[in-house]
Design a protein around this motif. Structure first.
Motif, mmCIF file in Angstrom:
data_model
loop_
_atom_site.group_PDB
_atom_site.id
_atom_site.type_symbol
_atom_site.label_atom_id
_atom_site.label_comp_id
_atom_site.label_asym_id
_atom_site.label_seq_id
_atom_site.Cartn_x
_atom_site.Cartn_y
_atom_site.Cartn_z
ATOM 1 N N ALA A 32 42.443 44.525 69.655
ATOM 2 C CA ALA A 32 42.811 43.381 68.813
ATOM 3 C C ALA A 32 41.614 42.570 68.339
ATOM 4 N N ASN A 33 40.558 42.476 69.155
ATOM 5 C CA ASN A 33 39.398 41.678 68.740
ATOM 6 C C ASN A 33 38.733 42.238 67.495
ATOM 7 N N PHE A 34 38.945 43.531 67.223
ATOM 8 C CA PHE A 34 38.280 44.200 66.103
ATOM 9 C C PHE A 34 39.189 44.296 64.882
ATOM 10 N N THR A 35 40.241 43.501 64.844
ATOM 11 C CA THR A 35 41.210 43.575 63.750
ATOM 12 C C THR A 35 40.580 43.314 62.385
ATOM 13 N N ALA A 36 39.954 42.157 62.226
ATOM 14 C CA ALA A 36 39.382 41.806 60.923
ATOM 15 C C ALA A 36 38.269 42.762 60.499
ATOM 16 N N ILE A 168 44.006 39.523 72.926
ATOM 17 C CA ILE A 168 43.124 38.473 72.437
ATOM 18 C C ILE A 168 43.663 37.881 71.136
ATOM 19 N N GLY A 169 44.427 38.683 70.386
ATOM 20 C CA GLY A 169 45.057 38.181 69.183
ATOM 21 C C GLY A 169 46.093 37.105 69.495
ATOM 22 N N SER A 188 34.280 37.421 66.965
ATOM 23 C CA SER A 188 34.609 38.038 65.677
ATOM 24 C C SER A 188 35.865 37.464 65.043
ATOM 25 N N GLN A 189 36.726 36.843 65.844
ATOM 26 C CA GLN A 189 37.976 36.301 65.317
ATOM 27 C C GLN A 189 37.774 34.976 64.584
#
Length: 255
Positions: A32-36, A168-169, A188-189
């Motif tokens: 989830a942390n790497f979504t964007a 984390i999202g 990163s979020q």
């Protein structure tokens, strides 16, 4: 994946892709942390290669369980190094395909401007009702948050204030909606191109928790999909590196 492996793959890959004018697709599981970043990377890859990236985002532990139960993922982007290693050991991944795609940073963030002053002072004062973290059992960033509180000697004092999200999202959602005044999230979020996108923050010193080395690998389902190999090769190139770093990640030495 080591460069030598992809040098061999790329010869066959170029031929395979040139022989087909139809757009292909690849199914990826992404922490989830790497979504964007993944959304930005997928857009660029799709524009350049004409192939579709179908991404599913969630906590690393949850995604791992889905792989174990037969989810049709072809690539796995973890928030740690141990889960991909486990998938290799269990025979669910292509041997030798594991590589570090990013090194993450933990940040204490509040949606309120000026609430945090770039230090841990607000955290130590404890004059807030809720502190959001990701589930440390399934999310490596949640584990890093717990380690940080332990190193600061605040675990017992703040235990009753913790609000735990599945990923984390979800932790970010608690803070951004005001259900928690602050929370530990992935840099990163809330960060892009060298600055916070909103709110206020304290960037957690790396020595307060284990390194957040994020590894990826190709799952057995992806070994015969040239689009999966093409995406991995793209992610190890200069254009992808620039996007990943723009979200506050570091790259592995020698990238």
């Amino acid at each position: 994946m080591p460069r030598s492996v992809f040098n061999a793959i790329s010869l066959c890959l170029g031929l395979a892709l040139s022989l087909s004018s139809r757009a292909g697709e690849v199914q990826v599981a992404v922490a989830a942390n790497f979504t964007a970043p993944m959304q930005a990377l997928a857009k660029q890859f799709e524009q350049a290669a004409g192939h579709r990236v179908v991404a599913s985002f969630g906590a690393t532990g949850q995604l791992y369980a889905q792989v174990r139960h037969g989810a049709p993922f072809e690539l796995f982007f973890s928030a740690d190094a141990s889960t991909p290693q486990k998938l290799e050991q269990e025979g669910l991944a292509v041997a030798g395909s594991r590589f570090t795609y990013a090194i993450g940073s933990l940040v204490l963030w509040s949606a309120r401007e000026g609430y945090l002053d770039g230090t841990d002072a607000v955290l130590r004062a404890g004059r807030f009702r809720h502190l959001a973290i990701a589930d440390p059992q399934t999310a490596p960033y949640g584990q890093a948050a717990v380690q940080t509180l332990q190193q600061l000697g605040l675990s017992d004092a703040l235990q009753g204030k913790l609000v735990v999200g599945q990923s984390i999202g979800k932790a970010l959602h608690f803070v951004s909606t005001g259900n928690a005044e602050l929370g530990f999230v992935a840099l990163s979020q809330v960060y892009r191109d060298g600055q916070l996108s909103s709110g206020s923050a304290w960037r957690v010193p790396a020595e307060l928790h284990d390194p957040i080395r994020q590894d990826a690998l190709m799952l057995k389902r992806g070994r015969d999909n040239p689009v999966a190999a093409a995406l991995v090769e793209y992610l190890q190139g200069a254009q992808a590196a620039a996007i990943i770093q723009s979200y506050g990640y570091q790259l592995a030495t020698g990238h």
